[in-house]
Design a protein around this motif. Structure first.
Motif, PDB file in Angstrom:
ATOM      1  N   ALA A 121      30.457   6.089   5.297  1.00 14.48           N
ATOM      2  CA  ALA A 121      31.733   6.773   5.501  1.00 14.48           C
ATOM      3  C   ALA A 121      31.601   8.275   5.299  1.00 14.48           C
ATOM      4  N   THR A 122      30.875   8.694   4.270  1.00 17.15           N
ATOM      5  CA  THR A 122      30.735  10.123   4.002  1.00 17.15           C
ATOM      6  C   THR A 122      29.769  10.783   4.982  1.00 17.15           C
ATOM      7  N   LEU A 123      28.852  10.003   5.541  1.00 12.89           N
ATOM      8  CA  LEU A 123      27.940  10.532   6.552  1.00 12.89           C
ATOM      9  C   LEU A 123      28.664  10.771   7.867  1.00 12.89           C
ATOM     10  N   PHE A 124      29.572   9.856   8.234  1.00  7.76           N
ATOM     11  CA  PHE A 124      30.251   9.925   9.523  1.00  7.76           C
ATOM     12  C   PHE A 124      31.551  10.733   9.489  1.00  7.76           C
ATOM     13  N   SER A 125      32.213  10.837   8.335  1.00  8.42           N
ATOM     14  CA  SER A 125      33.553  11.438   8.290  1.00  8.42           C
ATOM     15  C   SER A 125      33.723  12.505   7.214  1.00  8.42           C
ATOM     16  N   PRO A 146      25.946   8.872  -2.771  1.00  5.57           N
ATOM     17  CA  PRO A 146      25.512   9.147  -1.403  1.00  5.57           C
ATOM     18  C   PRO A 146      25.018   7.900  -0.659  1.00  5.57           C
ATOM     19  N   ASN A 147      24.282   7.036  -1.351  1.00 11.70           N
ATOM     20  CA  ASN A 147      23.749   5.798  -0.768  1.00 11.70           C
ATOM     21  C   ASN A 147      23.296   6.041   0.673  1.00 11.70           C
ATOM     22  N   LEU A 148      22.353   6.924   0.823  1.00 12.54           N
ATOM     23  CA  LEU A 148      21.950   7.422   2.141  1.00 12.54           C
ATOM     24  C   LEU A 148      21.293   6.347   3.001  1.00 12.54           C
ATOM     25  N   ARG A 149      21.510   6.468   4.295  1.00 12.15           N
ATOM     26  CA  ARG A 149      20.858   5.626   5.299  1.00 12.15           C
ATOM     27  C   ARG A 149      20.091   6.556   6.234  1.00 12.15           C
ATOM     28  N   PRO A 150      18.827   6.906   5.894  1.00 12.01           N
ATOM     29  CA  PRO A 150      18.097   7.896   6.676  1.00 12.01           C
ATOM     30  C   PRO A 150      17.995   7.578   8.166  1.00 12.01           C
ATOM     31  N   VAL A 160      21.999  17.388   3.853  1.00 11.15           N
ATOM     32  CA  VAL A 160      21.886  17.939   2.506  1.00 11.15           C
ATOM     33  C   VAL A 160      23.115  18.786   2.179  1.00 11.15           C
ATOM     34  N   ALA A 161      23.521  19.631   3.118  1.00 12.25           N
ATOM     35  CA  ALA A 161      24.672  20.502   2.876  1.00 12.25           C
ATOM     36  C   ALA A 161      25.948  19.694   2.675  1.00 12.25           C
ATOM     37  N   GLU A 162      26.128  18.638   3.484  1.00 22.27           N
ATOM     38  CA  GLU A 162      27.343  17.831   3.357  1.00 22.27           C
ATOM     39  C   GLU A 162      27.339  17.029   2.061  1.00 22.27           C
ATOM     40  N   VAL A 163      26.183  16.479   1.690  1.00 23.19           N
ATOM     41  CA  VAL A 163      26.083  15.760   0.418  1.00 23.19           C
ATOM     42  C   VAL A 163      26.456  16.687  -0.733  1.00 23.19           C
ATOM     43  N   GLU A 164      25.980  17.917  -0.703  1.00 23.17           N
ATOM     44  CA  GLU A 164      26.282  18.854  -1.780  1.00 23.17           C
ATOM     45  C   GLU A 164      27.763  19.204  -1.827  1.00 23.17           C
ATOM     46  N   ARG A 165      28.440  19.192  -0.693  1.00 22.99           N
ATOM     47  CA  ARG A 165      29.891  19.428  -0.700  1.00 22.99           C
ATOM     48  C   ARG A 165      30.606  18.266  -1.389  1.00 22.99           C
TER      49      ARG A 165
END
Length: 300
Positions: A121-125, A146-150, A160-165
């Motif tokens: 959700a945070t990756l897409f929106s 973050p539970n990233l999905r590379p 990286v920038a969006e995760v930091e926000r």
């Protein structure tokens, strides 16, 4: 604590060796919402799924676990995560990923004392979610994983920038050491977690599976070695850890915007106790197939 969780609901299809694949309701945010409910804090999941059999399974699962939802079925198919389990019980996933932020009011559950989000959700929106979190800070503790999905990332630097926000909006961050190394390969997990703490959160916890967990707060650092247990698979263990960490904070009066200052003064020994509680909850999950967090009565 009245939690609101925002993010994906999906179906995990897990395969291991020659055994037939098994299906489980999952999705990192859904897992957190279910774990919170089972630990005594039922709330609302803002999510979506498709008008299909798997979507109906998700809806029944949420109802059975006393989790309300906003959003629900839309015209796109339910997301399926195909996972391959390794001999140690870890899973590598491939997704037919789709996420669309359900329509919610800008007030975002004014009665919620906790708002948690992360993953797909945070990756897409990010453009939709970040203003919602900023507004929710007036009444809620903000939690982020973050539970990233590379495999879904197209631009590492932008991610990286969006995760930091998101980190900058959060009070509590739980992140896997694997994610921190993917984001910042040139520095250690501890260095990256400390850098995140300086961005604004009161607590940053990095987990490392069987190697345990480590966290940092303004008063210091703490770590806890994971209890030795027989592992069926590790699916949902990190999500259970997150929910149990939040549960511990709630039960010590540190959840809700009114308690933000108290949370910021969390002592290192208190952090250690939170890590112990969260690790023991996660140790129950790894002993069972799929994301199947414990009920409160299972934790002594």
């Amino acid at each position: 604590m009245n939690p609101t969780v925002i993010g994906e609901a999906l179906v995990d299809v897990l395969a291991s060796g020659i055994a037939p694949a098994q299906e489980f309701v999952g999705g990192s945010p859904l897992n957190v919402a279910v774990a919170l409910a089972r630990l005594g804090y039922p709330g609302t999941l803002i999510t979506r799924w498709g008008h299909d059999d798997k979507g109906a399974t998700i809806e029944r699962f949420l109802s059975a676990n006393n989790v309300k939802y906003l959003g629900g079925a839309d015209d796109e198919p339910t997301v399926i995560a195909h996972g391959i389990l390794d001999p140690a019980g870890g899973a590598t996933f491939a997704f037919n990923a789709f996420w669309q932020m359900p329509t919610v009011g800008p007030e975002l559950a004014q009665d919620a004392e906790l708002v948690h989000t992360g993953s797909i959700a945070t990756l897409f929106s990010p453009a939709e979610l970040l203003p919602l979190l900023a507004a929710a800070r007036s009444h809620a503790t903000i939690s982020y994983d973050p539970n990233l999905r590379p495999s879904l990332v197209t631009n590492h630097g932008q991610t990286v920038a969006e995760v930091e926000r998101f980190v900058g909006q959060a009070d509590v961050v739980r992140v896997s050491g694997i994610d921190l190394k993917w984001l910042y390969p040139m520095r250690s997990v501890h260095e990256s977690a400390r850098a995140w703490l300086a961005m604004g959160p009161a607590i940053v916890v990095a987990t490392a599976g069987s190697r345990g967990s480590w966290g940092v707060v303004r008063a210091g650092e703490a770590e806890y070695s994971a209890p030795s247990v027989e592992v069926t698979d590790t699916v949902g263990a990190g999500d259970t850890f997150t929910a149990a960490l939040l549960c511990w904070l709630a039960e010590h009066g540190m959840i809700g915007a009114a308690n933000r200052e108290k949370l910021s003064r969390l002592e290192a020994n208190q952090l250690e106790q939170a890590l112990i509680f969260a690790a023991h909850a996660a140790s129950v999950t790894v002993g069972r197939a799929g994301a199947n967090p414990p009920h409160r009565g299972e934790l002594s």
